[in-house]
Design a protein around this motif. Structure first.
Motif, short mmCIF file in Angstrom:
data_model
loop_
_atom_site.label_atom_id
_atom_site.label_comp_id
_atom_site.label_asym_id
_atom_site.label_seq_id
_atom_site.Cartn_x
_atom_site.Cartn_y
_atom_site.Cartn_z
N CYS A 43 0.98 -1.23 0.11
CA CYS A 43 0.01 -0.04 0.10
C CYS A 43 0.68 1.26 0.01
N ASP A 82 -6.06 3.87 2.17
CA ASP A 82 -5.43 2.79 2.45
C ASP A 82 -5.28 2.55 4.17
N THR A 89 -3.05 -2.05 -3.01
CA THR A 89 -3.82 -0.88 -3.02
C THR A 89 -3.08 0.60 -3.57
N MET A 96 -6.52 -2.88 -5.96
CA MET A 96 -7.39 -1.63 -6.21
C MET A 96 -6.78 -0.73 -7.15
N VAL A 127 -10.36 -4.39 -8.35
CA VAL A 127 -11.55 -3.82 -7.69
C VAL A 127 -11.20 -2.35 -8.02
N THR A 132 -15.55 1.07 -6.59
CA THR A 132 -15.05 1.94 -5.37
C THR A 132 -15.68 3.40 -5.29
N HIS A 167 -11.74 3.95 -1.82
CA HIS A 167 -11.38 3.10 -2.37
C HIS A 167 -10.74 1.71 -2.12
N ASP A 168 -9.62 1.90 -1.17
CA ASP A 168 -8.71 0.74 -0.89
C ASP A 168 -9.51 -0.23 0.20
N CYS A 207 -12.18 -1.22 0.17
CA CYS A 207 -13.18 -2.42 -0.74
C CYS A 207 -12.64 -3.58 -0.97
N THR A 208 -11.11 -3.59 -1.12
CA THR A 208 -10.28 -4.97 -1.22
C THR A 208 -10.69 -5.54 -0.16
#
Length: 317
Positions: A11, A17, A127, A153, A190, A195, A242-243, A245-246
């Motif tokens: 990340c 993140d 990510t 991501m 993803v 996201t 966003h991140d 979601c992984t």
């Protein structure tokens, strides 16, 4: 209950993140083996310190942090201060790290961990830009068949954010992304199509505020800065996280719907470098090793995040 999903989180913290870290640290379905960092949202030294600071906030300084690649394979360094600020985590006061990063380079840690583990047990979650993951695959090709899954991501099958068609993580190091997408391991993208559904709304912040903890206030401070940045630079009313979601996908795949579809990364187009090209023209073959995230259960996703903050807040008290 099944054994937790073992992951390495590669990340570039980064506000989203940081939330991914919280979710991975708190949920019993995930065993976080280590954090590796890669230059992306900010420079490598800043984002590595950010990873350490988030671990302090979460009371989990036991998780090792391994610094990795400071620059892309081929291209110039590109960072995102307009979105993440000069520190990479603007909007909050970051606690001082309590231990230094590990001496082992991130790429070596990824390789050593995968080679020591039983095949098919460790998942790579990326990510940030994919430089570390690409280098690991090239330095030790045997890891490809040992990885359980690579969850990225990045990208988007219909959307871009850094260019009209390219998402930031892919655009920063498209050559690395091409390597990672082209390897034979199972890969889940993803991307922005998913996201951009993960918006941190006022309702979400109210739920976190009710926890009444330093970590909750830390999250709210991050989201306040993130919201203003997204309103100013991308026209979003609330920031997409966003991140995280992984990690939600790995905890509960019903929260993140997916579809199998072949993927590749464009490297040569004058206006399309970094585009993630998904071929939806016909049903994917049975042996298709790519899939893309398509639809998010917004309430289910945020229930996981809020509960993670609650669990970590209880542990820190």
């Amino acid at each position: 209950m099944s054994d937790p999903r073992q992951i390495i989180l590669d990340c570039d913290p980064g506000h989203d993140d940081a939330v991914a870290m919280m979710l991975a640290l708190a949920n019993p379905a995930i065993e976080l083996l280590g954090i590796t960092t890669v230059g992306g949202n900010q420079t490598l030294d800043k984002i590595t310190r950010n990873a350490q600071s988030v671990l302090v906030m979460c009371g989990r300084e036991d998780v090792p942090v391994h610094a990795g690649s400071a620059r892309p394979l081929v291209r110039r360094v590109e960072i995102a201060p307009d979105i993440h600020g000069e520190s990479g985590l603007d909007g909050v006061e970051l606690p001082e790290p309590t231990r230094p990063p590990q001496d082992t380079h991130a790429v070596r840690f990824i390789i050593d961990t995968l080679m020591a583990a039983e095949p098919g047990t460790v998942t790579l979650v990326a990510t940030g830009p994919l430089t570390n993951v690409a280098l690991a695959a090239r330095l030790e090709p045997r890891i490809v068949e040992r990885v359980r899954e690579v969850v990225v991501m990045g990208g988007g099958y219909h959307e871009g954010n850094w260019t009209p068609v390219a998402e930031f993580n892919i655009w920063v190091d498209p050559e690395a992304a091409h390597i990672v997408f082209d390897e034979e391991w199972p890969l889940t993208m993803v991307g922005l199509d998913l996201t951009h559904q993960a918006l941190a709304t006022a309702k979400v912040e109210a739920q976190v505020r009710d926890i009444d903890s330093p970590l909750g206030e830390f999250f709210i401070g991050l989201m306040d800065f993130f919201r203003k940045a997204y309103q100013e630079h991308q026209g979003f009313p609330d920031p997409p996280v966003h991140d995280a979601c992984t990690i939600a996908y790995l905890i509960d795949p019903t929260i993140v719907q997916t579809r199998k579809v072949p993927l590749t990364v464009e490297l040569r187009g004058e206006h399309t470098v970094g585009m993630t090209v998904a071929d939806f023209r016909s049903p994917a073959a049975a042996d298709c090793r790519h899939q893309v995230a398509t639809k998010l259960d917004h309430a289910g996703f945020w229930d996981l995040v809020v509960e993670a903050i609650r669990v970590l807040s209880h542990e820190e008290s």
